[in-house]
Design a protein around this motif. Sequence first.
Motif, PDB file in Angstrom:
ATOM      1  N   THR A  78      30.117  49.541  46.409  1.00 41.97           N
ATOM      2  CA  THR A  78      29.847  48.478  45.440  1.00 41.97           C
ATOM      3  C   THR A  78      30.788  48.609  44.251  1.00 41.97           C
ATOM      4  N   VAL A  79      31.277  47.473  43.833  1.00 42.10           N
ATOM      5  CA  VAL A  79      32.129  47.406  42.652  1.00 42.10           C
ATOM      6  C   VAL A  79      31.433  46.545  41.608  1.00 42.10           C
ATOM      7  N   TYR A  80      31.628  46.908  40.368  1.00 43.67           N
ATOM      8  CA  TYR A  80      30.961  46.212  39.266  1.00 43.67           C
ATOM      9  C   TYR A  80      31.988  45.639  38.299  1.00 43.67           C
ATOM     10  N   LEU A  81      31.618  44.556  37.680  1.00 41.83           N
ATOM     11  CA  LEU A  81      32.409  43.981  36.596  1.00 41.83           C
ATOM     12  C   LEU A  81      31.487  43.815  35.401  1.00 41.83           C
ATOM     13  N   GLN A  82      31.625  44.718  34.458  1.00 37.30           N
ATOM     14  CA  GLN A  82      30.853  44.638  33.214  1.00 37.30           C
ATOM     15  C   GLN A  82      31.607  43.750  32.245  1.00 37.30           C
ATOM     16  N   MET A  83      30.959  42.691  31.810  1.00 35.12           N
ATOM     17  CA  MET A  83      31.599  41.725  30.921  1.00 35.12           C
ATOM     18  C   MET A  83      30.857  41.698  29.594  1.00 35.12           C
ATOM     19  N   ASN A  84      31.537  42.088  28.547  1.00 36.60           N
ATOM     20  CA  ASN A  84      30.972  42.096  27.205  1.00 36.60           C
ATOM     21  C   ASN A  84      31.706  41.097  26.315  1.00 36.60           C
ATOM     22  N   SER A  85      31.096  40.784  25.209  1.00 35.37           N
ATOM     23  CA  SER A  85      31.696  39.848  24.240  1.00 35.37           C
ATOM     24  C   SER A  85      32.186  38.584  24.935  1.00 35.37           C
ATOM     25  N   LEU A  86      31.336  38.031  25.734  1.00 34.03           N
ATOM     26  CA  LEU A  86      31.733  36.875  26.530  1.00 34.03           C
ATOM     27  C   LEU A  86      32.033  35.669  25.651  1.00 34.03           C
ATOM     28  N   LYS A  87      32.990  34.895  26.109  1.00 32.37           N
ATOM     29  CA  LYS A  87      33.439  33.695  25.413  1.00 32.37           C
ATOM     30  C   LYS A  87      33.236  32.482  26.316  1.00 32.37           C
ATOM     31  N   PRO A  88      33.111  31.299  25.723  1.00 41.91           N
ATOM     32  CA  PRO A  88      32.981  30.101  26.570  1.00 41.91           C
ATOM     33  C   PRO A  88      34.119  29.956  27.585  1.00 41.91           C
ATOM     34  N   GLU A  89      35.299  30.402  27.219  1.00 41.25           N
ATOM     35  CA  GLU A  89      36.432  30.290  28.146  1.00 41.25           C
ATOM     36  C   GLU A  89      36.347  31.255  29.322  1.00 41.25           C
ATOM     37  N   ASP A  90      35.353  32.144  29.308  1.00 33.54           N
ATOM     38  CA  ASP A  90      35.109  33.014  30.469  1.00 33.54           C
ATOM     39  C   ASP A  90      34.282  32.303  31.538  1.00 33.54           C
ATOM     40  N   THR A  91      33.797  31.116  31.235  1.00 38.12           N
ATOM     41  CA  THR A  91      33.010  30.364  32.199  1.00 38.12           C
ATOM     42  C   THR A  91      33.831  30.062  33.445  1.00 38.12           C
ATOM     43  N   ALA A  92      33.302  30.460  34.589  1.00 43.56           N
ATOM     44  CA  ALA A  92      34.028  30.286  35.855  1.00 43.56           C
ATOM     45  C   ALA A  92      33.150  30.791  36.994  1.00 43.56           C
ATOM     46  N   VAL A  93      33.597  30.516  38.193  1.00 42.48           N
ATOM     47  CA  VAL A  93      33.044  31.196  39.364  1.00 42.48           C
ATOM     48  C   VAL A  93      33.862  32.472  39.557  1.00 42.48           C
ATOM     49  N   TYR A  94      33.166  33.575  39.635  1.00 43.08           N
ATOM     50  CA  TYR A  94      33.815  34.873  39.771  1.00 43.08           C
ATOM     51  C   TYR A  94      33.727  35.340  41.227  1.00 43.08           C
ATOM     52  N   TYR A  95      34.855  35.797  41.716  1.00 45.55           N
ATOM     53  CA  TYR A  95      34.961  36.262  43.091  1.00 45.55           C
ATOM     54  C   TYR A  95      35.432  37.713  43.121  1.00 45.55           C
ATOM     55  N   CYS A  96      34.883  38.474  44.040  1.00 43.01           N
ATOM     56  CA  CYS A  96      35.470  39.774  44.312  1.00 43.01           C
ATOM     57  C   CYS A  96      36.249  39.676  45.617  1.00 43.01           C
ATOM     58  N   ALA A  97      37.210  40.539  45.748  1.00 43.76           N
ATOM     59  CA  ALA A  97      38.062  40.537  46.928  1.00 43.76           C
ATOM     60  C   ALA A  97      38.483  41.958  47.245  1.00 43.76           C
ATOM     61  N   SER A  98      38.757  42.168  48.509  1.00 45.62           N
ATOM     62  CA  SER A  98      39.170  43.489  48.977  1.00 45.62           C
ATOM     63  C   SER A  98      40.562  43.432  49.579  1.00 45.62           C
ATOM     64  N   ARG A  99      41.353  44.389  49.178  1.00 52.22           N
ATOM     65  CA  ARG A  99      42.650  44.591  49.824  1.00 52.22           C
ATOM     66  C   ARG A  99      42.451  45.771  50.753  1.00 52.22           C
ATOM     67  N   SER A 100      42.489  45.510  52.039  1.00 47.20           N
ATOM     68  CA  SER A 100      41.973  46.498  52.982  1.00 47.20           C
ATOM     69  C   SER A 100      42.824  47.763  53.083  1.00 47.20           C
ATOM     70  N   SER A 101      44.115  47.681  52.863  1.00 48.57           N
ATOM     71  CA  SER A 101      44.925  48.898  52.882  1.00 48.57           C
ATOM     72  C   SER A 101      46.183  48.680  52.054  1.00 48.57           C
ATOM     73  N   VAL A 102      46.839  49.762  51.723  1.00 46.97           N
ATOM     74  CA  VAL A 102      48.071  49.681  50.943  1.00 46.97           C
ATOM     75  C   VAL A 102      49.155  48.937  51.723  1.00 46.97           C
ATOM     76  N   ALA A 103      49.024  48.922  53.029  1.00 46.14           N
ATOM     77  CA  ALA A 103      50.015  48.234  53.860  1.00 46.14           C
ATOM     78  C   ALA A 103      49.811  46.725  53.882  1.00 46.14           C
ATOM     79  N   VAL A 104      48.669  46.270  53.379  1.00 47.76           N
ATOM     80  CA  VAL A 104      48.380  44.831  53.358  1.00 47.76           C
ATOM     81  C   VAL A 104      48.700  44.315  51.965  1.00 47.76           C
TER      82      VAL A 104
END
Length: 120
Positions: A78-104
């Motif tokens: 599990t990976v976390y994104l702690q977001m503090n001091s949020l601003k209206p311009e941070d409004t968005a759909v947030y996605y996580c993504a995985s890069r499966s290996s250094v070769a990719v």
Amino acid sequence: QVQLVESGGGLVQAGGSLRLSCAASGRTFSSYRMGWFRQAPGKEREFVGQITWTTGDTYYVDSVKGRFTISRDNAKNTVYLQMNSLKPEDTAVYYCASRSSVAVPRYDYWGQGTQVTVSS
């Protein structure tokens, strides 16, 4: 097959905080690096930051440095994104993504996204 599931989004007032989670699963899950991205309405998807699984090294886009923190729990995949001091311009759909290996040379698995709305 790898599945990434984000959670933790919601509505928060400016100056508030949220913590997003990205849980990875799949019999063959293996990842070199995890990234967070976001996409606001009418805008292109934007890179937010990343963390390397083995070292914990992180990198952030300038607009979130000092406000956002990425961490990981290797045992929980599990990976976390702690977001503090949020601003209206941070409004968005947030996605996580995985890069499966250094070769990719790209993020090859993506979650479905979670909505973050920051009110002024």
